[in-house]
Each structure stands twice: as structure tokens, then as C-alpha cells.
Design an enzyme around this catalytic site. Structure first.
Site, PDB file in Angstrom:
ATOM      1  CB  SER A 136     136.342 -34.638 -47.301  1.00 53.99           C
ATOM      2  OG  SER A 136     137.715 -34.604 -47.577  1.00 53.99           O
ATOM      3  CE  LYS A 162     137.760 -36.888 -50.111  1.00 55.92           C
ATOM      4  NZ  LYS A 162     137.251 -36.356 -51.383  1.00 55.92           N
ATOM      5  CE  LYS A 164     141.043 -34.339 -49.033  1.00 52.91           C
ATOM      6  NZ  LYS A 164     140.981 -34.351 -50.505  1.00 52.91           N
ATOM      7  CG  ASP A 189     140.996 -37.660 -51.934  1.00 54.46           C
ATOM      8  OD1 ASP A 189     141.779 -38.001 -52.847  1.00 54.46           O
ATOM      9  OD2 ASP A 189     140.304 -36.612 -51.987  1.00 54.46           O
ATOM     10  CD  GLU A 214     138.350 -38.508 -53.931  1.00 52.52           C
ATOM     11  OE1 GLU A 214     137.851 -38.807 -52.828  1.00 52.52           O
ATOM     12  OE2 GLU A 214     138.197 -37.400 -54.449  1.00 52.52           O
ATOM     13  CG  ASP A 239     138.853 -35.481 -57.221  1.00 57.46           C
ATOM     14  OD1 ASP A 239     138.467 -34.708 -58.109  1.00 57.46           O
ATOM     15  OD2 ASP A 239     139.060 -35.088 -56.049  1.00 57.46           O
ATOM     16  CE  LYS A 263     136.300 -32.785 -55.867  1.00 59.81           C
ATOM     17  NZ  LYS A 263     137.721 -32.584 -55.520  1.00 59.81           N
ATOM     18  N   GLY A 291     133.454 -32.428 -53.322  1.00 55.41           N
ATOM     19  CA  GLY A 291     133.318 -31.069 -52.798  1.00 55.41           C
ATOM     20  C   GLY A 291     134.601 -30.295 -53.000  1.00 55.41           C
TER      21      GLY A 291
HETATM   22  O1  LIG Z   1     134.545 -30.992 -47.991  1.00 55.52           O
HETATM   23  C1  LIG Z   1     134.745 -30.775 -49.195  1.00 55.52           C
HETATM   24  O2  LIG Z   1     134.221 -29.824 -49.809  1.00 55.52           O
HETATM   25  C2  LIG Z   1     135.662 -31.694 -49.944  1.00 55.52           C
HETATM   26  C3  LIG Z   1     137.041 -31.700 -49.391  1.00 55.52           C
HETATM   27  C4  LIG Z   1     138.033 -32.380 -50.313  1.00 55.52           C
HETATM   28  O3  LIG Z   1     138.231 -33.552 -50.167  1.00 55.52           O
HETATM   29  C5  LIG Z   1     138.726 -31.550 -51.272  1.00 55.52           C
HETATM   30  C6  LIG Z   1     138.824 -30.199 -50.965  1.00 55.52           C
HETATM   31  C7  LIG Z   1     139.517 -29.352 -51.785  1.00 55.52           C
HETATM   32  C8  LIG Z   1     140.087 -29.821 -52.937  1.00 55.52           C
HETATM   33  C9  LIG Z   1     140.002 -31.169 -53.262  1.00 55.52           C
HETATM   34  C10 LIG Z   1     139.313 -32.043 -52.452  1.00 55.52           C
HETATM   35  C11 LIG Z   1     139.214 -33.456 -52.930  1.00 55.52           C
HETATM   36  O4  LIG Z   1     138.162 -34.069 -52.997  1.00 55.52           O
HETATM   37  O5  LIG Z   1     140.229 -33.976 -53.377  1.00 55.52           O
HETATM   38 MG   LIG Z   2     139.672 -35.853 -54.119  1.00 50.87          MG
END
Ligand SMILES: O=C(O)CCC(=O)c1ccccc1C(=O)O
Ligand SMILES: [Mg+2]
Length: 368
Positions: A136, A162, A164, A189, A214, A239, A263, A291
Site C-alpha cells: 500500500s 495499492k 492511496k 484506496d 477500496e 474496508d 482486517k 494492513g
Molecule cells: O501497509 C499497511 O499496513 C496498510 C496500509 C493502509 O493502506 C492502511 C494503513 C492504515 C490505516 C488504513 C489503511 C487502509 O487499508 O485503509
Molecule cells: Mg483501506
């Protein structure tokens, strides 16, 4: 088993590089680690993935500590527990606070795996010996910087990128990435940064062959997600909206989601995560493991969960070295050629380095 002692530690770990989402930027990670001792001396570890502030969901590190100390630990200490599935029944009088619940439940699954002489993955019913890994990537200062990062992760072998996104950092970003890397698996995402009125913008993403988008809309909205899915081709993956098997069922029945990000913390633990996995498998909804910038303990639990058969798509559980100069487990979680080898040792399969844990601990308390 009977849990006779529980220690909560608050850790503060500096991230190697800042991580930016549509909500803001993290430079460091503050979280709770829970150590549970069982009467014969076995020790299990759990991690609370709640953040310092309630941007991702309503829980925080401090609300988790309060829930654990005042409600959840008293429901667990000195109770006879035959199987970790019983933990959610013991927690039934307490509404929500899923991340707090999951912190204890994870430690109990760890002890249960040790007691029964198997790895956590096997105890959960997982069969895979290695798991596919994606990564991500947070919002960057420029598209050039993002392209350079993606290039590095492609070379490291990560199997899915992924990205953001947020309004203003979306269509042009994804267009550039798709043009620069025609064959890479990309997804986006949004962490709830859009509203149904933004459907036109989101529809433009259909041109870039994304594996999924996402959580484009609000965290508590499965109705508008169903409407949006009718307007766009890209599959929606929820999510933030999914806290339980019931949420998953309703979102799938409404057509709000075609893929689910599971999660462990968000759904209240491994038992509920497995139920969602099984439901999705029976309904042809692929899942993957999200994650939360975990330390090695949460990361190890994610690796174990991902060995279940319907974790078809690469998850966000990248290697320890993507986040930390030094993780609190040994060995660290290592990604090679886009895979993590699942440890076969009993329990979570990694040793906790107590010295490293101590060096990051800023507060701790023991309960008996
Ligand atoms: O690398 C990771 O642990 C996931 C990173 C990530 O996308 C995320 C990190 C913190 C809070 C929410 C998210 C998410 O998936 O939306
Ligand atoms: Mg997410």
C-alpha cells in the site's frame, strides 16, 4: 486454558518513511501490545491496531486500554477457556470496540496454537506455505515521486500496488501509473474520501483496469456503495464498512462490495475474520488481508490468517523492513519475490525480542 496474568504495553515506533492517506500523515506508530500468561506458563501475544487518534474508526489506543482494563480483561482472567472461539462469547456483553477485543483474542489464539502443538496458520485451518504480497503506497508530493516508488516495489517483486487516492490525487495519478506500468496490478484506496456525487470522477478510473477500488464512500454507508457499483465497472472492495459477518452478508446481498478486505482488528478477532472468510468463499467473494501498519506481532497474525484458501488476492502485509528500522520479532517478516514464507513453528512462528519491545515501551501495566 486459564489466563492468569496480562500485561499491556504501549509502544511507540518511528516509521521509516511518513505514510499519508486521505486523512493525514503518520510519522510514527503508537500502539498497544498485549502479553497473556496461561496457568502452565505458556505466553501469547496480541496487538491492538487502533491508532493514536480516531480517524480510521472510532477506537483509539487510549479507548482500547480503557476497554481492556475496565471490561475485557476482567471477563477473561481465570476463566476456563477451551477454544479461542469462546472468547467472543465471553465478550458478548460489550458492544463493538472490536480492536480492543481482538487484542486479547489474538493472544489466546497464539496460546491455543502452542497448546495444541501447531502453527497459528494450521490452527486457523490455513494450508498455504507461502502467501502473495502486495503493498500500500501513501499519497506522495508529486506523481514523479510516486512513479519512482512504484518502480522500486515492482523490482522488489510486490505482486500488487495499492495507491492511496483522494479528490485531486486520483484520475491523473492512475492514468500516469497505467501508462508507465501497463502490466502491473494496480488498485486504489480512497479511505472514504468521496461521495456518491463524485461518481463521474470515479467512473473515469474504469479506463485503467484497476483490480478494485477500496472504500470510496463513507465508512458507515453500504447503501450508496451499492448505487455506486451500478455506475462503475471497477469492482468495489469494502474496508472500513465491514465490522462483522453480518456486515459482510448485508454488503454482499446489497451488491455494495465484490471483494472484501479483512482486517483482524476491525472485525473483532481471528474467529470473526474466519467466519467472514468462510461466508465469502461460499458466495464467490474473494478476500484479502488488509494492513494497519502493524508491528511484527500483528503482522504475524495477518500472515497466519492469509493462509486460508479464499485469501485469493495479494494482501497489504508487506515485509517488516518496509515500515521499521528494527521490528520487535525475530526473524522479521521477509518478502522475497513477492512472497512471504509462512513459518511452520508452533504459535505465531516468530520470537518476540523482549529487548526491542522494552526499547519502544513508553507505558506498561500488569493485571492479575
Ligand atoms: O501497509 C499497511 O499496513 C496498510 C496500509 C493502509 O493502506 C492502511 C494503513 C492504515 C490505516 C488504513 C489503511 C487502509 O487499508 O485503509
Ligand atoms: Mg483501506
Amino acid at each position: 486454558m486459564k489466563i492468569t496474568e496480562i500485561t499491556i504495553r504501549q509502544l511507540k515506533m518511528k516509521l521509516k518513511a511518513p505514510f499519508t492517506t486521505s486523512f493525514g500523515t503518520f510519522d510514527e506508530r503508537d500502539f498497544l501490545v498485549l502479553e497473556a500468561k496461561e496457568e502452565s506458563g505458556l505466553i501469547g501475544w496480541g496487538e491492538s491496531v487502533a491508532f493514536h487518534s480516531p480517524w480510521y474508526n472510532e477506537e483509539t489506543l487510549q479507548t482500547n486500554w480503557h476497554m481492556l482494563e475496565d471490561f475485557l480483561i476482567p471477563l477473561i482472567l481465570n476463566k476456563e477457556i477451551h477454544h479461542p472461539d469462546e472468547v467472543s462469547q465471553l465478550f458478548e456483553p460489550i458492544r463493538k470496540n472490536n480492536m480492543a477485543k481482538s487484542t486479547i483474542e489474538g493472544a489466546i489464539w497464539d496460546i491455543y496454537a502452542q497448546q495444541t502443538g501447531q502453527s497459528l496458520a494450521t490452527a486457523l485451518g490455513g494450508k498455504k506455505e507461502k502467501i502473495d504480497v502486495g503493498i500500500s503506497i501513501g499519497i506522495q508530493n508529486s506523481i514523479e515521486e510516486l512513479v519512482a516508488l512504484v518502480d522500486g516495489y515492482v523490482k522488489e517483486g510486490y505482486k500488487r500496488m495499492k495507491i492511496k487516492i483522494k479528490p485531486g490525487w486520483d484520475v491523473e495519478v492512475m492514468r500516469t501509473l497505467r501508462e508507465t506500468f501497463p502490466d502491473v496490478a494496480f488498485m486504489a484506496d480512497a479511505n472514504s474520501a468521496y461521495r456518491l456525487e463524485d461518481a463521474e470522477t470515479l467512473k473515469q478510473l474504469d479506463a485503467f483496469n484497476l483490480t478494485m477500488i477500496e472504500q470510496p464512500l463513507a465508512s458507515d454507508d453500504i447503501i450508496d456503495h451499492a448505487s455506486l457499483q451500478k455506475l462503475i465497472e471497477t469492482p468495489i472492495c469494502l474496508d472500513e464498512s465491514i465490522h462483522s459477518l453480518e456486515d459482510a452478508r448485508k454488503a454482499v446481498e446489497l451488491g455494495s462490495t465484490k471483494i472484501i478486505n479483512i482486517k483482524i482488528g476491525r472485525v473483532g478477532g481471528l474467529t470473526e475474520a474466519k467466519k467472514i472468510h468462510d461466508y465469502c468463499e461460499a458466495h464467490n467473494i474473494p478476500v484479502w488481508c488488509g494492513g494497519m501498519l502493524e508491528s511484527g506481532i500483528g503482522r504475524a497474525h495477518n500472515v497466519a490468517l492469509t493462509t486460508l484458501s479464499n485469501f485469493i488476492l495479494p494482501g497489504d502485509t508487506a515485509g517488516s523492513n518496509r515500515y521499521w528500522e528494527k521490528d520487535i520479532i525475530e526473524p522479521e517478516v521477509v518478502v522475497k519475490d513477492g512472497y512471504i514464507e509462512v513459518p511452520q513453528q508452533i504459535g505465531i512462528g516468530y520470537e518476540i525480542n523482549r529487548e526491542t519491545v522494552s526499547s519502544f515501551t513508553v507505558a506498561q501495566k500488569t493485571y492479575q
